[in-house]
Design a protein around this motif. Structure first.
Motif, mmCIF file in Angstrom:
data_model
loop_
_atom_site.group_PDB
_atom_site.id
_atom_site.type_symbol
_atom_site.label_atom_id
_atom_site.label_comp_id
_atom_site.label_asym_id
_atom_site.label_seq_id
_atom_site.Cartn_x
_atom_site.Cartn_y
_atom_site.Cartn_z
ATOM 1 N N UNK A 216 -9.079 -26.440 22.196
ATOM 2 C CA UNK A 216 -8.668 -26.165 20.813
ATOM 3 C C UNK A 216 -7.162 -26.383 20.669
ATOM 4 N N UNK A 217 -6.416 -25.871 21.638
ATOM 5 C CA UNK A 217 -4.957 -25.978 21.600
ATOM 6 C C UNK A 217 -4.519 -27.439 21.586
ATOM 7 N N UNK A 218 -5.076 -28.239 22.486
ATOM 8 C CA UNK A 218 -4.689 -29.652 22.574
ATOM 9 C C UNK A 218 -5.093 -30.393 21.301
ATOM 10 N N UNK A 219 -6.303 -30.106 20.784
ATOM 11 C CA UNK A 219 -6.746 -30.779 19.555
ATOM 12 C C UNK A 219 -5.798 -30.483 18.413
ATOM 13 N N UNK A 220 -5.421 -29.210 18.250
ATOM 14 C CA UNK A 220 -4.542 -28.834 17.150
ATOM 15 C C UNK A 220 -3.165 -29.470 17.302
ATOM 16 N N UNK A 221 -2.691 -29.529 18.549
ATOM 17 C CA UNK A 221 -1.378 -30.158 18.776
ATOM 18 C C UNK A 221 -1.439 -31.641 18.417
ATOM 19 N N UNK A 222 -2.508 -32.303 18.854
ATOM 20 C CA UNK A 222 -2.644 -33.744 18.568
ATOM 21 C C UNK A 222 -2.721 -33.973 17.059
ATOM 22 N N UNK A 223 -3.581 -33.207 16.373
ATOM 23 C CA UNK A 223 -3.732 -33.364 14.925
ATOM 24 C C UNK A 223 -2.422 -33.072 14.205
ATOM 25 N N UNK A 224 -1.781 -31.969 14.578
ATOM 26 C CA UNK A 224 -0.526 -31.561 13.928
ATOM 27 C C UNK A 224 0.567 -32.589 14.129
ATOM 28 N N UNK A 225 0.684 -33.071 15.365
ATOM 29 C CA UNK A 225 1.722 -34.061 15.661
ATOM 30 C C UNK A 225 1.465 -35.345 14.883
ATOM 31 N N UNK A 226 0.176 -35.691 14.783
ATOM 32 C CA UNK A 226 -0.205 -36.888 14.030
ATOM 33 C C UNK A 226 0.227 -36.754 12.571
ATOM 34 N N UNK A 227 -0.022 -35.596 11.982
ATOM 35 C CA UNK A 227 0.348 -35.363 10.576
ATOM 36 C C UNK A 227 1.862 -35.464 10.408
ATOM 37 N N UNK A 228 2.592 -34.806 11.297
ATOM 38 C CA UNK A 228 4.061 -34.791 11.145
ATOM 39 C C UNK A 228 4.636 -36.199 11.310
ATOM 40 N N UNK A 229 4.149 -36.927 12.298
ATOM 41 C CA UNK A 229 4.767 -38.224 12.601
ATOM 42 C C UNK A 229 4.311 -39.336 11.661
ATOM 43 N N UNK A 230 3.100 -39.238 11.137
ATOM 44 C CA UNK A 230 2.600 -40.340 10.297
ATOM 45 C C UNK A 230 2.597 -40.011 8.812
ATOM 46 N N UNK A 231 3.199 -38.867 8.462
ATOM 47 C CA UNK A 231 3.161 -38.416 7.058
ATOM 48 C C UNK A 231 3.789 -39.440 6.104
ATOM 49 N N UNK A 232 2.999 -39.788 5.089
ATOM 50 C CA UNK A 232 3.503 -40.724 4.070
ATOM 51 C C UNK A 232 3.201 -40.120 2.695
ATOM 52 N N UNK A 233 4.205 -39.703 1.945
ATOM 53 C CA UNK A 233 3.955 -39.007 0.670
ATOM 54 C C UNK A 233 3.305 -39.904 -0.380
ATOM 55 N N UNK A 234 3.367 -41.222 -0.173
ATOM 56 C CA UNK A 234 2.853 -42.121 -1.228
ATOM 57 C C UNK A 234 1.441 -42.643 -0.944
ATOM 58 N N UNK A 235 0.828 -42.127 0.122
ATOM 59 C CA UNK A 235 -0.450 -42.709 0.521
ATOM 60 C C UNK A 235 -1.560 -42.417 -0.495
ATOM 61 N N UNK A 236 -1.487 -41.270 -1.157
ATOM 62 C CA UNK A 236 -2.505 -40.932 -2.149
ATOM 63 C C UNK A 236 -1.932 -41.198 -3.541
ATOM 64 N N UNK A 237 -2.445 -42.206 -4.223
ATOM 65 C CA UNK A 237 -1.831 -42.636 -5.473
ATOM 66 C C UNK A 237 -2.002 -41.606 -6.593
ATOM 67 N N UNK A 238 -3.076 -40.783 -6.530
ATOM 68 C CA UNK A 238 -3.305 -39.822 -7.602
ATOM 69 C C UNK A 238 -2.245 -38.714 -7.586
ATOM 70 N N UNK A 239 -1.719 -38.409 -6.404
ATOM 71 C CA UNK A 239 -0.682 -37.376 -6.311
ATOM 72 C C UNK A 239 0.696 -38.006 -6.345
ATOM 73 N N UNK A 240 0.810 -39.121 -5.635
ATOM 74 C CA UNK A 240 2.149 -39.660 -5.375
ATOM 75 C C UNK A 240 2.842 -40.197 -6.610
#
Lengths: 142, 245
Positions: free
Chosen positions: A111-135
């Motif tokens: 669980x710990x490793x999965x959450x770290x991988x997912x969290x790190x992925x979100x932080x490093x690949x975050x793109x605010x414009x990816x969703x056009x309805x919000x962005x």
């Protein structure tokens, strides 16, 4: 009647070293987390209008700055490993059967490793414009 | 003779003791049994137990040797706290309520208040609680008062097991060395005449060694000799991290 085992199975050097690093890690990460978590709470929930300011735009604004990416990334890694190691000691204290102990500890680390991988992925690949309805409301995406 | 000061009669009290009884041979579960005892203001819990054993129920079993807080035989759980029965004055307890006396926890009960101390002694033996020196001196080994002061506190241990059996980590599975063994390792690790510190630090750098200590301070509060047990354990932890005392 409660019968307890006679003390200690044969010693293993690897286990001893691990416990020592575990102990040291808890103290060092604890010191960092004290600053990171309280800083996080004050900035997100107290300063500049408090909880009402939090929105997608607020997060996008924060993560536009590499400083906050590093801050949140550190918090993610340190807190998850800190918490999992703490849970591991509790599991070691309370479980009596070796198989159950192994299963619980294994689950914890997965669980710990999965959450770290997912969290790190979100932080490093975050793109605010990816969703056009919000962005489209964010100035950076226009 | 008129100027002889009359000493007041020692006040007596009526107290109720609830004692945890267990006897493997009668096949019954451990249970509380109550005894009403008349005690003096100068009596200790041990005196009350003696009165029960000598006047009411000869089968009541407990350990005691010197009865003066030196041998460490009569550690027991009195009103939920680990104390020496011979150092606990009954008048210091709340006598309006029953006094609960039970065996120390974490060690197998053999009968009534007597527990199997062997796991405790095994942990003690494991830390090599004796002077390790390579030379054979012609006369005594000289030590400065400052060097002696370094481990003064931990020389006071009487191996009563009050600390170890108050430790919640020891209760879990009995695998942890326990505070008493670490205190006695501390006594030699920080002794300037001793040469076995590294061996002892290595033994205590075990999976079940000092790292299991959660600093709950139960041991410090339980020690009838006032040893700062948790502090001693912390000093051993630091010595392991440093790699030397």
């Amino acid at each position: 009647m409660v019968v307890i085992e006679t003390p200690r199975s044969p010693r293993s050097r690897k286990a001893a070293k691990f416990e020592r690093w575990g102990w040291l890690y808890m103290r060092i990460s604890g010191m960092f987390l004290l600053v990171l978590i309280f800083g996080h709470l004050i900035i997100n929930l107290v300063m500049n209008g408090g909880i009402t300011q939090i929105s997608f735009a607020f997060v996008a604004g924060k993560w536009a700055d590499p400083f906050w990416k590093i801050w949140d990334g550190l918090m993610l890694w340190l807190a998850l490993i800190h918490g999992t190691n703490g849970m591991r000691t509790i599991v070691n204290d309370y479980t009596e059967r070796e198989t159950l102990r192994k299963v619980l500890n294994y689950t914890l680390w997965v669980v710990c490793v999965s959450l770290i991988v997912l969290g790190t992925l979100v932080i490093t690949t975050f793109d605010p414009c990816v969703d056009s309805s919000v962005s489209h409301t964010l100035s950076v995406c226009k | 003779m008129s100027d002889v000061k009359v000493i007041d009669e020692i006040p007596t009290y009526q107290v109720t003791l609830f004692v945890r009884r267990f006897n493997q041979e009668d096949g019954l579960e451990a249970r509380w049994e109550d005894f009403d005892v008349t005690v003096h203001g100068t009596d200790r819990v041990l005196d009350a137990l003696h009165k029960i054993k000598w006047e009411q129920d000869g089968s009541l079993t407990f350990r005691r040797s010197c009865a003066h807080g030196v041998c460490g035989s009569d550690a027991m759980r009195i009103n939920g706290r680990n104390r020496l029965a011979c150092k606990t004055l009954i008048k210091d307890l709340d006598m309006t309520k029953p006094i609960y006396v039970e065996p120390i926890k974490g060690l197998t009960v053999e009968k009534d208040l007597v527990v199997d101390m062997n796991p405790f002694y095994e942990a003690y033996r494991a830390v090599k609680p004796f002077l390790i020196a390579s030379d054979k001196p012609e006369k005594e080994r000289i030590q400065s008062p400052e060097d002696r002061e370094r481990f003064e506190d931990t020389t006071k241990c009487i191996l009563c097991a009050a600390c170890t059996s108050s430790c919640p980590v020891f209760w879990t599975d009995g695998q942890y060395f326990g505070p008493a063994a670490i205190v006695n390792a501390h006594r030699f690790i920080f002794d300037s005449r001793d040469e076995g510190a590294e061996v002892r630090l290595d033994i205590l750098n075990d999976k079940e060694g000092v790292w299991r200590c959660r600093t709950t301070f139960n041991c410090t509060e339980a020690c009838p000799r006032g040893i700062e047990v948790t502090k001693a354990i912390a000093e051993v932890k630091q010595a392991i991290l440093r790699g030397k005392p």
